[in-house]
Design a protein around this motif. Sequence first.
Motif, PDB file in Angstrom:
ATOM      1  N   ASP A   4      15.839 -35.028  -8.113  1.00 27.40           N
ATOM      2  CA  ASP A   4      15.220 -33.888  -8.523  1.00 27.40           C
ATOM      3  C   ASP A   4      15.374 -32.364  -8.525  1.00 27.40           C
ATOM      4  O   ASP A   4      15.499 -31.293  -9.719  1.00 27.40           O
ATOM      5  CB  ASP A   4      13.526 -33.854  -9.273  1.00 27.40           C
ATOM      6  N   ALA A   5      15.562 -32.051  -7.942  1.00 25.63           N
ATOM      7  CA  ALA A   5      16.178 -30.093  -6.932  1.00 25.63           C
ATOM      8  C   ALA A   5      17.711 -29.991  -7.779  1.00 25.63           C
ATOM      9  O   ALA A   5      17.904 -29.109  -8.342  1.00 25.63           O
ATOM     10  CB  ALA A   5      16.240 -30.253  -5.680  1.00 25.63           C
ATOM     11  N   TRP A   6      18.457 -30.920  -7.368  1.00 24.98           N
ATOM     12  CA  TRP A   6      19.775 -30.909  -8.176  1.00 24.98           C
ATOM     13  C   TRP A   6      20.053 -31.508  -9.312  1.00 24.98           C
ATOM     14  O   TRP A   6      20.860 -31.011 -10.149  1.00 24.98           O
ATOM     15  CB  TRP A   6      20.288 -32.363  -6.806  1.00 24.98           C
ATOM     16  N   ARG A  62      25.259 -24.349  -5.781  1.00 21.90           N
ATOM     17  CA  ARG A  62      24.888 -24.649  -4.724  1.00 21.90           C
ATOM     18  C   ARG A  62      25.588 -25.013  -3.112  1.00 21.90           C
ATOM     19  O   ARG A  62      25.857 -24.206  -2.459  1.00 21.90           O
ATOM     20  CB  ARG A  62      23.091 -24.631  -4.831  1.00 21.90           C
ATOM     21  N   ASP A  80      21.997 -29.267   1.809  1.00 18.98           N
ATOM     22  CA  ASP A  80      22.703 -30.184   1.041  1.00 18.98           C
ATOM     23  C   ASP A  80      23.817 -30.227   0.420  1.00 18.98           C
ATOM     24  O   ASP A  80      24.358 -31.745   0.251  1.00 18.98           O
ATOM     25  CB  ASP A  80      21.770 -29.180   0.108  1.00 18.98           C
ATOM     26  N   GLU A  83      17.708 -20.011   3.572  1.00 11.53           N
ATOM     27  CA  GLU A  83      18.484 -20.654   2.729  1.00 11.53           C
ATOM     28  C   GLU A  83      19.192 -20.719   2.894  1.00 11.53           C
ATOM     29  O   GLU A  83      20.023 -22.361   2.539  1.00 11.53           O
ATOM     30  CB  GLU A  83      18.496 -19.039   1.793  1.00 11.53           C
ATOM     31  N   HIS A 141      17.948 -29.526 -11.384  1.00 12.22           N
ATOM     32  CA  HIS A 141      17.166 -28.720 -11.980  1.00 12.22           C
ATOM     33  C   HIS A 141      18.318 -27.983 -12.040  1.00 12.22           C
ATOM     34  O   HIS A 141      18.945 -27.096 -12.600  1.00 12.22           O
ATOM     35  CB  HIS A 141      16.332 -28.153 -11.577  1.00 12.22           C
ATOM     36  N   GLU A 142      19.542 -28.050 -11.099  1.00  8.24           N
ATOM     37  CA  GLU A 142      20.604 -27.189 -10.472  1.00  8.24           C
ATOM     38  C   GLU A 142      21.462 -26.919 -11.725  1.00  8.24           C
ATOM     39  O   GLU A 142      21.822 -26.907 -12.370  1.00  8.24           O
ATOM     40  CB  GLU A 142      21.798 -27.369  -8.949  1.00  8.24           C
ATOM     41  N   THR A 156      26.527 -29.655  -6.852  1.00  7.32           N
ATOM     42  CA  THR A 156      26.005 -28.491  -7.818  1.00  7.32           C
ATOM     43  C   THR A 156      26.410 -27.157  -7.634  1.00  7.32           C
ATOM     44  O   THR A 156      27.665 -27.061  -6.796  1.00  7.32           O
ATOM     45  CB  THR A 156      24.442 -28.231  -7.473  1.00  7.32           C
ATOM     46  N   ASP A 181      12.508 -36.164  -5.052  1.00 13.84           N
ATOM     47  CA  ASP A 181      13.168 -34.519  -4.714  1.00 13.84           C
ATOM     48  C   ASP A 181      14.440 -33.964  -4.466  1.00 13.84           C
ATOM     49  O   ASP A 181      14.188 -33.643  -4.989  1.00 13.84           O
ATOM     50  CB  ASP A 181      11.641 -33.344  -3.752  1.00 13.84           C
ATOM     51  N   ILE A 182      14.626 -34.689  -3.007  1.00 14.90           N
ATOM     52  CA  ILE A 182      16.341 -34.200  -4.172  1.00 14.90           C
ATOM     53  C   ILE A 182      16.816 -34.519  -5.112  1.00 14.90           C
ATOM     54  O   ILE A 182      18.014 -33.266  -5.538  1.00 14.90           O
ATOM     55  CB  ILE A 182      17.000 -34.916  -2.901  1.00 14.90           C
TER      56      ILE A 182
END
Length: 161
Positions: free
Chosen positions: A130-132, A66, A46, A39, A134-135, A64, A127-128
């Motif tokens: 989209d993941a960001w 993260r 990222d 992780e 989501h955060e 984000t 997808d990057i």
Amino acid sequence: MNHGLAVQTRSERSHKALTYTNPEIVHRIAHDNGVSNNEAKAIFQDTLRFLVLCGAWSGALRPTARIDIGWHAFLIFTREYRQYCQEHFGHFIDHVPTPKLTVTDNSSRKESAHNTLAGARALFASDIADAWAHEFGVNSSDCAPEPSCDSGSCCHDGNPG
């Protein structure tokens, strides 16, 4: 005539910047945040993507939560961070924190989040982005490709600051 000088395209520089590794930073992320080594590697990757975006994008950007964890860990290793920035972007990329003692303009936070998602979609796979997204608490496909949100809510992150 280039006199034998190697000329790299932005894409080549970006690729090289994304291949940077530093096990000490990854360990710091894992140890300080109670996450697995895998992780921590993903967080650091990222973070590198975000820094590549900072080096390529002219508008205000926002990491984000993260990514901010990874960025803080990288900043602790100041010499390595300075060298990384200089080598890959030609200048130091400043980390500017969100003010906590003054009122922040939520529209600028939305715009910087939107810029981040638009840039991620342009430079990396969807997808990057989209993941960001989501955060940030949004659907990245709802945001227009330009750095503005017509609906005024597509880049709302739901966080007070």
